[in-house]
Write a protein that holds these residues in place. Structure first.
Motif, PDB file in Angstrom:
ATOM      1  N   PHE A  77      26.625  30.721  34.171  1.00 33.32           N
ATOM      2  CA  PHE A  77      27.920  30.556  33.509  1.00 33.32           C
ATOM      3  C   PHE A  77      28.502  31.898  33.081  1.00 33.32           C
ATOM      4  CE2 PHE A  77      30.546  29.784  29.731  1.00 33.32           C
ATOM      5  CZ  PHE A  77      31.423  28.829  30.220  1.00 33.32           C
ATOM      6  N   ARG A  78      27.690  32.743  32.414  1.00 30.62           N
ATOM      7  CA  ARG A  78      28.211  34.038  31.961  1.00 30.62           C
ATOM      8  C   ARG A  78      28.618  34.908  33.139  1.00 30.62           C
ATOM      9  NH1 ARG A  78      24.808  37.333  29.990  1.00 30.62           N
ATOM     10  NH2 ARG A  78      22.917  36.128  30.257  1.00 30.62           N
ATOM     11  N   LEU A  79      27.848  34.871  34.207  1.00 32.79           N
ATOM     12  CA  LEU A  79      28.169  35.686  35.379  1.00 32.79           C
ATOM     13  C   LEU A  79      29.505  35.267  35.984  1.00 32.79           C
ATOM     14  CD1 LEU A  79      27.372  37.797  37.517  1.00 32.79           C
ATOM     15  CD2 LEU A  79      26.188  35.958  38.751  1.00 32.79           C
ATOM     16  N   ARG A  80      29.696  33.970  36.125  1.00 34.44           N
ATOM     17  CA  ARG A  80      30.944  33.491  36.743  1.00 34.44           C
ATOM     18  C   ARG A  80      32.150  33.745  35.845  1.00 34.44           C
ATOM     19  NH1 ARG A  80      30.402  27.571  38.102  1.00 34.44           N
ATOM     20  NH2 ARG A  80      28.847  27.497  36.429  1.00 34.44           N
ATOM     21  N   VAL A  81      31.976  33.561  34.539  1.00 28.98           N
ATOM     22  CA  VAL A  81      33.081  33.827  33.618  1.00 28.98           C
ATOM     23  C   VAL A  81      33.440  35.312  33.631  1.00 28.98           C
ATOM     24  CG1 VAL A  81      33.668  33.931  31.160  1.00 28.98           C
ATOM     25  CG2 VAL A  81      32.696  31.839  32.116  1.00 28.98           C
ATOM     26  N   SER A  82      32.430  36.175  33.728  1.00 27.64           N
ATOM     27  CA  SER A  82      32.684  37.624  33.754  1.00 27.64           C
ATOM     28  C   SER A  82      33.414  38.032  35.024  1.00 27.64           C
ATOM     29  CB  SER A  82      31.356  38.374  33.631  1.00 27.64           C
ATOM     30  OG  SER A  82      30.680  38.015  32.442  1.00 27.64           O
ATOM     31  N   LEU A  83      32.980  37.499  36.164  1.00 26.34           N
ATOM     32  CA  LEU A  83      33.665  37.815  37.421  1.00 26.34           C
ATOM     33  C   LEU A  83      35.093  37.271  37.421  1.00 26.34           C
ATOM     34  CD1 LEU A  83      30.779  37.118  39.961  1.00 26.34           C
ATOM     35  CD2 LEU A  83      31.687  39.338  39.256  1.00 26.34           C
ATOM     36  N   ARG A  84      35.275  36.087  36.851  1.00 20.83           N
ATOM     37  CA  ARG A  84      36.627  35.526  36.758  1.00 20.83           C
ATOM     38  C   ARG A  84      37.519  36.395  35.883  1.00 20.83           C
ATOM     39  NH1 ARG A  84      37.310  29.830  33.894  1.00 20.83           N
ATOM     40  NH2 ARG A  84      36.887  31.161  32.087  1.00 20.83           N
ATOM     41  N   ALA A  85      36.961  36.948  34.818  1.00 23.85           N
ATOM     42  CA  ALA A  85      37.753  37.815  33.942  1.00 23.85           C
ATOM     43  C   ALA A  85      38.222  39.054  34.689  1.00 23.85           C
ATOM     44  CB  ALA A  85      36.921  38.213  32.723  1.00 23.85           C
ATOM     45  N   VAL A  86      37.337  39.653  35.480  1.00 28.83           N
ATOM     46  CA  VAL A  86      37.732  40.821  36.270  1.00 28.83           C
ATOM     47  C   VAL A  86      38.867  40.459  37.216  1.00 28.83           C
ATOM     48  CG1 VAL A  86      36.965  42.490  37.998  1.00 28.83           C
ATOM     49  CG2 VAL A  86      35.459  41.880  36.089  1.00 28.83           C
ATOM     50  N   LEU A  87      38.736  39.300  37.878  1.00 28.06           N
ATOM     51  CA  LEU A  87      39.777  38.855  38.808  1.00 28.06           C
ATOM     52  C   LEU A  87      41.083  38.572  38.071  1.00 28.06           C
ATOM     53  CD1 LEU A  87      40.716  37.871  41.598  1.00 28.06           C
ATOM     54  CD2 LEU A  87      39.763  35.621  41.013  1.00 28.06           C
ATOM     55  N   GLY A  88      41.025  37.820  36.979  1.00 30.51           N
ATOM     56  CA  GLY A  88      42.238  37.439  36.270  1.00 30.51           C
ATOM     57  C   GLY A  88      42.971  38.621  35.678  1.00 30.51           C
ATOM     58  N   ILE A  89      42.233  39.530  35.044  1.00 31.34           N
ATOM     59  CA  ILE A  89      42.869  40.699  34.424  1.00 31.34           C
ATOM     60  C   ILE A  89      43.388  41.652  35.499  1.00 31.34           C
ATOM     61  CG2 ILE A  89      42.447  42.700  32.948  1.00 31.34           C
ATOM     62  CD1 ILE A  89      40.316  40.916  31.524  1.00 31.34           C
ATOM     63  N   ALA A 108      37.318  50.551  34.868  1.00 31.77           N
ATOM     64  CA  ALA A 108      37.861  49.579  33.904  1.00 31.77           C
ATOM     65  C   ALA A 108      37.410  48.163  34.268  1.00 31.77           C
ATOM     66  CB  ALA A 108      39.380  49.661  33.867  1.00 31.77           C
ATOM     67  N   ALA A 109      37.391  47.853  35.557  1.00 32.39           N
ATOM     68  CA  ALA A 109      36.918  46.535  35.989  1.00 32.39           C
ATOM     69  C   ALA A 109      35.448  46.335  35.614  1.00 32.39           C
ATOM     70  CB  ALA A 109      37.109  46.378  37.497  1.00 32.39           C
ATOM     71  N   LEU A 110      34.635  47.387  35.781  1.00 29.54           N
ATOM     72  CA  LEU A 110      33.227  47.302  35.390  1.00 29.54           C
ATOM     73  C   LEU A 110      33.090  47.106  33.873  1.00 29.54           C
ATOM     74  CD1 LEU A 110      31.651  50.101  37.632  1.00 29.54           C
ATOM     75  CD2 LEU A 110      31.476  47.620  37.936  1.00 29.54           C
ATOM     76  N   CYS A 111      33.965  47.770  33.106  1.00 28.77           N
ATOM     77  CA  CYS A 111      33.926  47.605  31.648  1.00 28.77           C
ATOM     78  C   CYS A 111      34.309  46.187  31.253  1.00 28.77           C
ATOM     79  CB  CYS A 111      34.868  48.614  30.987  1.00 28.77           C
ATOM     80  SG  CYS A 111      34.271  50.316  31.009  1.00 28.77           S
ATOM     81  N   VAL A 112      35.316  45.632  31.903  1.00 28.86           N
ATOM     82  CA  VAL A 112      35.717  44.253  31.621  1.00 28.86           C
ATOM     83  C   VAL A 112      34.555  43.310  31.888  1.00 28.86           C
ATOM     84  CG1 VAL A 112      37.177  42.353  32.407  1.00 28.86           C
ATOM     85  CG2 VAL A 112      38.186  44.598  31.954  1.00 28.86           C
ATOM     86  N   PHE A 113      33.892  43.510  33.015  1.00 30.41           N
ATOM     87  CA  PHE A 113      32.724  42.679  33.317  1.00 30.41           C
ATOM     88  C   PHE A 113      31.666  42.823  32.226  1.00 30.41           C
ATOM     89  CE2 PHE A 113      28.504  41.998  35.041  1.00 30.41           C
ATOM     90  CZ  PHE A 113      28.645  40.796  35.717  1.00 30.41           C
ATOM     91  N   GLY A 114      31.413  44.057  31.807  1.00 30.61           N
ATOM     92  CA  GLY A 114      30.414  44.293  30.777  1.00 30.61           C
ATOM     93  C   GLY A 114      30.777  43.645  29.455  1.00 30.61           C
TER      94      GLY A 114
END
Length: 495
Positions: free
Chosen positions: A10-22, A262-268
């Protein structure tokens, strides 16, 4: 941190979705011809929408997301209008702080709207927004929110497939007995001090101190929690600034490399938020450095100033929680422990009824509630189990309580697994075991509703499911009995 359990990823998918959405939100702003500051504003709005909206159902999440601009844009307009009137501007921001913290009494929606309102005011100060530039920023916010919502609820709705665990309801009370009310006054006092001292440190970047205070108060409910969170905030900022010197400064604002980092930071940020506040702030600080690099103002002096203002904010928050309507750690943890034990009681009762043949009984929901409450209790006990806590006796007691409650949770998970067996049948011995569990809970909490755990009478049956249930009930009873000692021990020093 990186090996912590992640059921269903769940956390992995939400993090990847955040990178995509932002990322898409920023791209849409750029394609619309908006300026770089406006695009950054849009990216921050998308990040907040994806990060702070945590309602338990997709429908509620959509409603909260739709309400974000209703709350945020008027605040953004207010901040830009008061740009040239420092006294009125500061008073208005303190009012927003009070309303934003007080709104947490209404759960996830109030929390999300309060955070978005605060950050709207912060963005106006960060970018020195005046009424003439308001229209562009409002357009960026709306475009980004629409884009983020399209990704979250359309292209990649993680929550529809794997519903997130429901967050425990905030602690209740009346008047000043409600933690949200007390914290609203504490946050205003801390922010007022941060404004005064922060402006003395830097007339240009004083708002960083206020932002530090705000985020220290997020997801805390006691004096101890706030102090620990402030310490972790400073640790994350120091390490993030060090990374900024090594990573962000050499880039000199290069758009392509800055965007990748920045994308890596968002994921983190999204991946570590539930596990480590220090790591989350590390990524937030590094992301801030990258954004300042894109704006062309990043330098070692700016990073040093960021550290100084963070220290001012952390100190202001520490003074406020100690001097203004303090909420002790003992008071908060006692309430969470009681709620955890009620959840244990409910799970055992539902299991007894389920094994007795009641198809409507649902022990799984009680077990999920128990897991969420245990997570909140661990956060409340963090000050007591912190490595730097000098009160060794209280630390040992807190660790003992956590260990026994974890044992209770393990036993209730076992009960849920047994109850899920369609062939499991009622054994008369379960009724007596459930009564003993009820007695153990009553010893800790006081008298419970009569017959709450009593299963219907039935024909005794020998079944492997009943045997496993009995084993878990006996273990649960023993853990509850053992809890009596640490919970009833005197506490001469309360944090």
């Amino acid at each position: 941190m990186f090996t912590a359990p992640d059921p269903g990823l769940f956390r992995l998918r939400v993090s990847l979705r955040a990178v995509l959405g932002i990322g898409l939100a920023v791209a849409v702003c750029e394609l619309a011809g908006l300026s770089r500051p406006a695009s950054i504003t849009g990216g921050l709005a998308a990040l907040l929408a994806l990060f702070t909206v945590t309602d338990p159902t997709v429908r509620r999440q959509a409603v909260t997301t739709a309400l974000l601009p209703v709350v945020g844009l008027p605040v953004l307009a207010l901040a830009s209008t008061l740009h040239g009137a420092p006294v009125l501007r500061d008073a208005a921001w303190l009012a927003v702080v009070f309303a934003g913290v007080y709104a947490r009494r209404w759960g996830p929606r109030g929390h999300a709207l309060g955070v978005f309102a605060f950050m709207a005011f912060f963005i106006a100060l960060l970018l020195h927004v005046v009424p003439g530039g308001l229209a562009e920023l409002c357009a960026a916010v709306m475009l980004s929110l629409v884009t983020a919502a399209a990704v979250r609820f359309g292209a990649w709705c993680v929550e529809r497939r794997t519903p997130p665990p429901a967050a425990p309801a905030p602690l209740d009370g009346r008047g000043l007995a409600r933690p949200a009310t007390r914290q609203a006054f504490q946050a205003v006092a801390a922010c007022a001090v941060a404004i005064a001292v922060g402006e003395a440190v830097s007339h240009e970047r004083w708002y960083w101190a206020v932002a530090t205070v705000w985020w220290i108060f997020v997801n805390t409910a006691s004096r101890g929690e706030t102090l620990v969170r402030g310490f972790r905030r400073v640790v994350g900022t120091v390490t993030g600034i060090a990374a900024g010197v090594l990573v962000a400064l050499p880039l000199h604002g290069d758009p392509a490399l800055s965007a990748v980092l920045a994308a890596l930071c968002v994921f983190g940020i999204f991946y570590t938020a539930a596990l480590s506040y220090s790591w989350m702030i590390f990524f937030v600080t590094l992301l801030a450095g990258l954004l300042y690099g894109l704006l062309g103002v990043l330098g070692t002096g700016l990073l040093a100033l960021r550290l100084a203002e963070t220290g001012v904010g952390a100190l202001s928050a520490a003074l406020a929680v100690v001097l203004v309507l303090p909420i002790t750690t003992h008071t908060v943890t006692d309430q969470w422990v009681r709620r955890v034990l009620h959840a244990v009681h409910g799970c055992a009762a539902a299991t007894a009824w389920r094994l007795a043949g009641d198809p409507e009984a649902d022990p799984a929901s009680h077990a999920a509630e128990l897991e969420a409450l245990l997570g909140r209790l661990r956060a409340a006990l963090a000050p007591l189990v912190h490595p730097l806590n000098p009160l060794r006796a209280r630390k040992a007691r807190a660790l003992r309580v956590l260990a026994l409650l974890d044992e209770c949770a393990r036993r209730t998970r076992g009960l849920v697994a047994v109850a899920a067996d369609p062939d499991a049948s009622h054994d008369a011995r379960l009724t007596e075991a459930c009564r003993r569990v009820e007695t153990a809970v009553e010893t800790l909490l006081g008298r419970l509703p009569a017959g709450a755990l009593t299963a219907p009478s039935g024909v005794p049956a020998r079944h492997p499911g009943a045997e496993r249930a009995l084993a878990h009930l006996h273990g649960l009873e023993q853990a509850l009995v053992d809890l009596a000692a640490p919970l009833s021990a005197p506490s001469p020093v309360r944090a």
